[in-house]
Design an enzyme around this catalytic site. Structure first.
Site, mmCIF file in Angstrom:
data_model
loop_
_atom_site.group_PDB
_atom_site.id
_atom_site.type_symbol
_atom_site.label_atom_id
_atom_site.label_comp_id
_atom_site.label_asym_id
_atom_site.label_seq_id
_atom_site.Cartn_x
_atom_site.Cartn_y
_atom_site.Cartn_z
ATOM 1 N N THR A 53 0.841 -1.187 0.000
ATOM 2 C CA THR A 53 0.000 0.000 0.000
ATOM 3 C C THR A 53 0.878 1.240 0.000
ATOM 4 O O THR A 53 2.100 1.149 -0.167
ATOM 5 C CB THR A 53 -0.984 -0.037 1.193
ATOM 6 O OG1 THR A 53 -1.891 1.055 1.083
ATOM 7 C CG2 THR A 53 -0.268 0.000 2.526
ATOM 8 N N ASN A 111 0.613 -3.843 -6.237
ATOM 9 C CA ASN A 111 0.145 -3.958 -4.854
ATOM 10 C C ASN A 111 0.164 -5.395 -4.355
ATOM 11 O O ASN A 111 -0.374 -5.696 -3.297
ATOM 12 C CB ASN A 111 -1.254 -3.347 -4.677
ATOM 13 C CG ASN A 111 -2.349 -4.122 -5.369
ATOM 14 O OD1 ASN A 111 -2.098 -4.998 -6.196
ATOM 15 N ND2 ASN A 111 -3.594 -3.804 -5.047
ATOM 16 N N LYS A 115 3.904 1.515 -3.782
ATOM 17 C CA LYS A 115 3.445 0.767 -4.949
ATOM 18 C C LYS A 115 4.330 0.948 -6.176
ATOM 19 O O LYS A 115 4.460 0.026 -6.988
ATOM 20 C CB LYS A 115 2.000 1.139 -5.276
ATOM 21 C CG LYS A 115 1.005 0.677 -4.220
ATOM 22 C CD LYS A 115 -0.411 1.042 -4.582
ATOM 23 C CE LYS A 115 -1.391 0.587 -3.503
ATOM 24 N NZ LYS A 115 -2.794 0.919 -3.851
ATOM 25 N N GLY A 117 -14.602 3.331 -0.943
ATOM 26 C CA GLY A 117 -13.347 2.679 -1.280
ATOM 27 C C GLY A 117 -13.277 1.214 -0.927
ATOM 28 O O GLY A 117 -12.558 0.451 -1.586
ATOM 29 N N GLY A 150 -5.352 11.732 -9.659
ATOM 30 C CA GLY A 150 -4.252 10.917 -9.179
ATOM 31 C C GLY A 150 -3.738 9.970 -10.243
ATOM 32 O O GLY A 150 -4.518 9.212 -10.827
ATOM 33 N N ALA A 151 -2.424 10.014 -10.493
ATOM 34 C CA ALA A 151 -1.799 9.129 -11.479
ATOM 35 C C ALA A 151 -0.737 8.257 -10.826
ATOM 36 O O ALA A 151 0.188 7.795 -11.486
ATOM 37 C CB ALA A 151 -1.179 9.952 -12.617
#
Length: 275
Positions: free
Chosen positions: A71, A96, A75, A257, A145-146
């Site tokens: 996590t 992951n 990653k 999530g 987010g990339a």
């Protein structure tokens, strides 16, 4: 409440993170192992970035460690430590999950095998949306987010038939690299996001760590999102992030999530040989 029945035959899996207190995998997978009668356990391990390589090498030399879950913030870094990135890990540059792999033999028989890594975040996210009755085929998706989660989510969205994925990330080099890798597999369907992409998206995704801490700013303004668009978060703890709370108060449908992790479980079980 009693914990897992751990003995000398128990197979170990570790979750590596910094921090790792938010990791939900032990709470989800350990009860599953118990229900299935699987003699295995998942434990959290806090690892600072400067110790990642040493910890990965050490754990994977232990004969009773089947593999690692990874996590934030490791990653991307873990990909440089493995011999064989899987198809999704190769596209995203992140992973992951890590296991030993050689000649198809059981991992317990091959303590010094090559390390293989894959990223299941995106697959879990897309399956989670589908399970909630929100398929992504032909959808326009905005992803904030990339990094590790964002890259995997974008790749899986495109593989599942999303018409267009618009990505935003403050790290220009990271964003550019991801878009180049996505273009090689899915040309013309992923691009740098502009204001119109957030306003016109069918699905809006926060794939950044923003929301894990109470003082975090919102990763995007839900007021800029179309009224019928789904606002989704990959952050699992807290369950109700500030983004989702704000979006719900504005009447936007939301997606939590935890569904991403729940829908990764079949992939994890196959990857680690836990059929």
């Amino acid at each position: 409440m009693t914990g897992p029945d751990i003995s000398g035959t128990t197979r170990l899996n570790a979750v590596l993170g910094d921090p790792v207190a938010q990791a939900r995998a032990p709470g989800l997978l350990n009860p599953l192992f118990a229900r299935l009668g699987t003699d295995a356990v998942v434990v959290p391990v806090q690892v600072r970035p400067d110790g990642l390589a040493e910890v990965v090498r050490g754990l994977m030399r232990a004969g009773n460690v089947d593999g690692l879950l990874v996590t934030v913030p490791h990653k991307a870094a873990v990909c440089a430590l493995v011999d064989e990135p899987g198809p999704t890990a190769a596209v995203t540059g992140t992973a992951n999950a890590v296991r030993r792999r050689a000649d198809g033999r059981l991992y317990a028989e091959n303590a010094d095998g090559r390390l293989h890594a894959e990223n299941f975040d995106g697959l879990g996210f897309v399956r989670g949306l589908a399970a909630a009755g929100r398929p992504v085929r032909d959808a326009h998706v905005f992803v904030a987010g990339a990094g590790g989660a964002g890259g995997a989510v974008a790749a899986a969205l495109l593989a599942a038939g999303a018409a267009r994925v618009a990505l935003r990330d403050p790290n220009a080099a990271r964003l550019s690299g991801l878009l180049s890798r996505l273009a090689a597999r899915r040309p013309g369907r992923a691009h740098t996001a502009g204001p119109e992409d957030l306003a016109g998206a069918d699905v809006v995704v926060n794939a950044t760590p923003l929301g894990m801490r109470p003082a975090d700013p919102l990763p995007l303004d839900p007021a800029d999102v179309r009224a019928d668009a789904v606002v989704a978060d990959v952050v699992m703890k807290p369950h109700e992030t500030a983004l989702l709370r704000t979006a719900a108060a504005l009447g936007r449908p939301v997606h939590h999530g935890i569904h991403m992790l729940e829908q990764q479980v079949p992939g994890y079980r196959e990857f680690f040989g836990r059929r």
